[in-house]
Scaffold this active site. Structure first.
Site, PDB file in Angstrom:
ATOM      1  N   GLY A 117       0.791  -1.227   0.000  1.00 54.58           N
ATOM      2  CA  GLY A 117       0.000   0.000   0.000  1.00 54.58           C
ATOM      3  C   GLY A 117       0.824   1.278   0.000  1.00 54.58           C
ATOM      4  O   GLY A 117       0.259   2.371   0.017  1.00 54.58           O
ATOM      5  N   ARG A 161       6.043 -13.687  -1.353  1.00 54.92           N
ATOM      6  CA  ARG A 161       6.411 -13.883   0.056  1.00 54.92           C
ATOM      7  C   ARG A 161       5.201 -14.406   0.813  1.00 54.92           C
ATOM      8  O   ARG A 161       4.112 -14.512   0.262  1.00 54.92           O
ATOM      9  CB  ARG A 161       6.851 -12.548   0.674  1.00 54.92           C
TER      10      ARG A 161
END
Length: 447
Positions: free
Chosen positions: A165, A292
């Site tokens: 973000g 990830r």
């Protein structure tokens, strides 16, 4: 075989990795900054190494210090957790060059999928629906405006190399494009050390739906269902749940197949996430791939019974997945709430300080991921998330009630938190009916 893992992270994810390694009989090494000398992860690991002062650039982002700590401690693998160096292809390449097993994908895959433009091109070639966007990274606002006008306003301006973000702004029209571009570029440079930007058409009121995938070194790729991450503020997720209430079985199968196809197109190995934007009419578009483990991985673990951290380690150790897609069964409903030390009434200002009293909930179907304890001082240098509470129940309605009950038991004294704000979200009738999108918070539904 992997015998000792250095955990190149801090906070709750470092604790989570250490616990998984313990259960696998693997020794652990924690790294910590001077500000984290009393951190729980440093106390729980078999060994702990101080790698520098508080700023992340001098400690948790220092590749040389982390590699040195790995070599000196005799660790043969590094688990990066999420954030920090977890998606830094230069760091992964350094691990590869030093003969250290990186518990995650290869550097070339991270480099390609971490670059939003390269990832988009890979998905387009594989036939995955993508959002209309720029065909190259841009660093100049004038060039960016030309691209934006080709794409069509409103446009999302995003860091080409980054995530979480950060480095993101929406330009509604040509008049405010330059301001939004410069703000996003500045934030991207600060967060990721790179100011290349990517532009894409901004889709109004979609859901943010991501599919968890696992891929071994032998070509087997499976997805573990989806997570709905639409409840977010300023592109930062606040509440995640699995499965997504908006998906029909047919749409879930279609999106899951696209996620597996996307991972195969990327030649992916280990755990990763394919993120989509889902429109109300059922159309979906590839947004990005996270190379990830995700903050919200516990909800997937609840509904599948699969320990994602252990699977990451097994895959990095060269083992085959012990199941195929038909073996993955989704059971019940899980919700995760992020607890942050912050002040919602003051624009969510971070609130570091010492925890003087603490009680966290328990009971069947309630999971706590945290690194805080009574007397712990939350440092002002890092992310404000201090705990994750995840619940599991037989269906969404019961899961919401269980989460409300869990939040009602939490006592955190000494610092302010977003507990009350999260509780109000759970009480909101629109949320309870499952009728929301990524603009739910910004629309003013929760005051």
């Amino acid at each position: 075989m992997i015998r000792k893992v250095l955990v190149a992270n801090r906070g709750e994810i470092a604790v989570r990795i250490i616990r998984a390694c313990r259960e696998l009989g693997i020794e652990t090494v924690a790294v910590y900054s001077q500000a984290d000398k009393d951190a729980l992860h440093a106390k729980l690991a078999d060994e702990a190494v101080c790698i520098g002062p508080a700023p992340v650039s001098d400690s948790y982002l220092s590749m040389d210090k982390i590699i040195s700590a790995t070599i000196v401690s005799g660790a043969d693998a590094i688990h990066p957790g999420f954030g920090l160096l977890s998606e830094n292809s230069t760091f992964v390449r350094l691990c590869e060059d030093c003969g250290i097993t990186f518990i995650g994908p290869k550097s070339e895959v991270i480099s390609r999928m971490g670059n939003k433009q390269a990832a988009r091109n890979t998905m387009e070639e594989a036939g995955i629906p993508v959002i209309p966007g720029s065909d190259h990274a841009v660093t100049d606002s004038k060039e960016g405006l030309i691209e934006a006008e080709k794409i069509g306003f409103p446009v999302m301006i995003k860091a080409a190399l980054g995530g979480g973000g950060k480095g993101m702004r929406v330009a509604e029209n040509a008049q405010d494009f330059e301001t939004m571009f410069l703000l996003a570029r500045s934030e991207a440079k600060k967060a990721f050390g790179d100011d290349q930007m990517y532009l894409e058409h901004f889709i109004r009121k979609p859901r943010h739906v991501e599919f968890q995938i696992l891929a071994d070194q032998y070509g087997t790729v499976v997805h573990l269902g989806e997570r709905d991450c639409s409840i977010q503020r300023n592109h930062q997720k606040m509440i995640e749940e699995a499965p997504c209430a908006a998906l029909t079985p047919e749409l879930r199968e279609k999106m899951g197949a696209a996620a597996v196809k996307a991972a195969k197109a990327a030649n992916y190995e280990n755990a990763g996430t394919i993120e989509f934007l889902l429109e109300p009419d059922g159309r979906f578009f590839f947004m990005e791939m996270n190379t990830r483990i995700q903050v919200e991985h516990p909800v997937t673990e609840w509904i599948t019974g699969i320990d994602l951290i252990k699977e990451q380690i097994r895959i990095a150790d060269g083992r085959k997945l012990s199941y195929t897609q038909k073996d993955i069964i989704i059971n019940g409903h899980a919700i995760e709430v992020r607890i942050n030390a912050e002040q919602p009434e003051h624009d969510f200002r971070p609130c570091p300080g010492t925890i003087t009293g603490l009680h966290l909930p328990g009971g069947k179907g309630i999971r706590i991921d945290s690194a805080i304890y009574s007397g712990y001082t939350i440092p002002p240098y890092y992310d404000s998330m201090i705990a994750k509470i995840t619940v599991w129940a037989k269906d969404r309605k019961e899961a919401i009630r269980k989460m409300q009950s869990a939040l009602g038991e939490v006592i955190i004294e000494g610092v302010d938190t977003n507990l009350g704000y999260q509780y109000r979200i759970l009480q909101n009738e629109q949320f309870r009916r499952g009728v929301f999108d990524i603009e739910f918070i910004s629309s003013g539904e929760i005051s």
